[in-house]
Design a protein around this motif. Structure first.
Motif, short mmCIF file in Angstrom:
data_model
loop_
_atom_site.label_atom_id
_atom_site.label_comp_id
_atom_site.label_asym_id
_atom_site.label_seq_id
_atom_site.Cartn_x
_atom_site.Cartn_y
_atom_site.Cartn_z
N GLN A 1 -3.90 -3.79 16.04
CA GLN A 1 -4.33 -2.80 17.24
C GLN A 1 -3.97 -1.51 16.70
N LEU A 2 -2.66 -1.40 15.75
CA LEU A 2 -2.11 0.01 15.62
C LEU A 2 -1.54 -0.03 14.55
N VAL A 3 -1.10 1.38 13.93
CA VAL A 3 -0.21 1.40 12.83
C VAL A 3 1.24 1.98 13.32
N THR A 4 2.37 1.57 12.67
CA THR A 4 3.66 1.77 13.38
C THR A 4 4.24 2.52 11.98
N LEU A 5 5.06 3.31 12.23
CA LEU A 5 6.07 3.77 11.19
C LEU A 5 7.50 4.47 11.66
N GLN A 6 8.53 4.26 11.07
CA GLN A 6 9.74 4.80 11.49
C GLN A 6 9.98 6.21 10.46
N SER A 7 10.79 7.12 10.96
CA SER A 7 10.87 8.45 10.01
C SER A 7 12.08 8.73 10.37
N GLY A 8 13.12 9.33 9.32
CA GLY A 8 14.46 9.41 9.56
C GLY A 8 14.29 10.85 10.28
N VAL A 9 15.41 11.11 11.39
CA VAL A 9 15.33 12.20 12.12
C VAL A 9 15.41 13.57 11.29
N SER B 1 3.28 -3.68 5.67
CA SER B 1 3.18 -5.31 6.14
C SER B 1 2.29 -5.33 7.41
N ILE B 2 1.80 -6.47 7.55
CA ILE B 2 1.17 -6.58 8.67
C ILE B 2 2.12 -7.84 9.43
N LEU B 3 2.40 -6.98 10.84
CA LEU B 3 3.48 -7.76 11.55
C LEU B 3 3.01 -8.02 12.71
N THR B 4 3.53 -8.95 13.64
CA THR B 4 3.22 -9.27 15.09
C THR B 4 4.68 -9.23 15.92
N ASN B 5 4.74 -8.49 16.80
CA ASN B 5 5.79 -8.78 17.99
C ASN B 5 5.25 -8.76 19.58
N GLN C 1 7.61 -11.39 1.93
CA GLN C 1 7.46 -11.30 3.52
C GLN C 1 6.43 -10.73 3.89
N GLY C 2 5.30 -10.43 2.91
CA GLY C 2 4.10 -9.62 2.95
C GLY C 2 3.93 -8.26 2.71
N TYR C 3 4.83 -7.74 2.10
CA TYR C 3 5.12 -6.19 1.89
C TYR C 3 3.97 -6.27 0.80
N GLN C 4 3.24 -4.94 0.81
CA GLN C 4 2.22 -4.54 -0.16
C GLN C 4 2.38 -3.07 -0.43
N LEU C 5 2.16 -2.58 -1.68
CA LEU C 5 2.37 -1.25 -2.03
C LEU C 5 1.07 -0.80 -2.55
N PHE C 6 0.56 0.09 -2.08
CA PHE C 6 -0.91 1.00 -2.17
C PHE C 6 -0.53 2.28 -2.89
N HIS D 1 0.04 -5.61 14.10
CA HIS D 1 -0.02 -3.90 13.55
C HIS D 1 0.57 -3.96 12.16
N VAL D 2 0.07 -2.59 11.58
CA VAL D 2 0.39 -2.50 10.37
C VAL D 2 1.81 -1.67 10.73
N PHE D 3 2.68 -2.16 9.77
CA PHE D 3 4.11 -1.19 9.88
C PHE D 3 4.09 -0.46 8.46
N VAL D 4 4.18 0.71 8.49
CA VAL D 4 4.61 1.31 7.24
C VAL D 4 5.90 1.58 6.88
N TYR D 5 6.29 0.95 6.02
CA TYR D 5 7.79 1.06 5.48
C TYR D 5 7.95 2.33 4.82
N ASP D 6 7.06 2.84 3.82
CA ASP D 6 7.30 3.79 2.95
C ASP D 6 5.90 4.60 2.65
N LEU D 7 6.06 5.76 2.95
CA LEU D 7 5.01 6.66 2.68
C LEU D 7 5.24 7.88 2.21
N VAL D 8 5.02 7.97 0.80
CA VAL D 8 5.34 9.33 -0.02
C VAL D 8 4.29 9.94 -0.77
#
Length: 154
Positions: free
Chosen positions: A119-127, A74-78, A54-59, A84-91
């Motif tokens: 155009q942007l980098v997006t991510l989600q982070s636990g509350v 992953s690079i996604l479009t919506n 699905q396009g996931y890459q681990l750097f 945009h680049v979506f950051v699933y994991d950043l550790v």
């Protein structure tokens, strides 16, 4: 089409590289599991293979050959973010935090996105990750735009 990077990018004794081999991915998992505690090595590799399709890459960011931080993207479009680049994991390894590694990795991801027409980098982070939020907002100048919701499918 996602443009492939050179195998690695070096910044003095620090390098960021795409982890693809089993050995590289295993090193990445050792850091990633500090955030994704529900994963074991077997489930990591099983999910990684599907996510890769699905396009996931681990750097991985390495300092003197030691993996100190990882980012899964992953690079996604919506409709609301465009391309945009979506950051699933950043550790960053717990013992290596506050050394600028997270910033270097996010800067790398931003450059990667730019080279790939994002155009942007997006991510989600636990509350509960208050320190991470402070880092994203204060050090990296990310904006808090929304809440994320989920519901188990019964």
């Amino acid at each position: 089409m996602v443009k492939r990077l050179k195998r690695s990018v070096s910044i003095s004794n620090i390098s960021v590289k795409l982890f693809e081999t089993k050995e590289e991915l295993r090193k990445g998992f050792e850091v990633l599991k500090q955030l994704r505690t529900h994963l074991n090595e077997e489930s990591f590799f099983t999910l990684y293979e599907e996510m890769k399709q699905q396009g996931y890459q681990l750097f991985g960011l390495e300092d003197q050959g030691v993996t100190v931080a990882v980012a899964g993207i992953s690079i996604l479009t919506n409709f609301y973010n465009g391309r945009h680049v979506f950051v699933y994991d950043l550790v960053t390894d717990e013992s290596k935090r506050s050394n600028g590694y997270g910033k270097k990795l996010l800067d790398f991801i931003s450059d990667f996105g730019k080279r790939n027409g994002c155009q942007l980098v997006t991510l989600q982070s636990g509350v509960q990750r208050i320190n991470a939020h402070r880092f994203y907002e204060n050090k990296m100048e990310y904006k808090k735009l929304s809440y994320s919701f989920s519901k188990d499918i019964e």
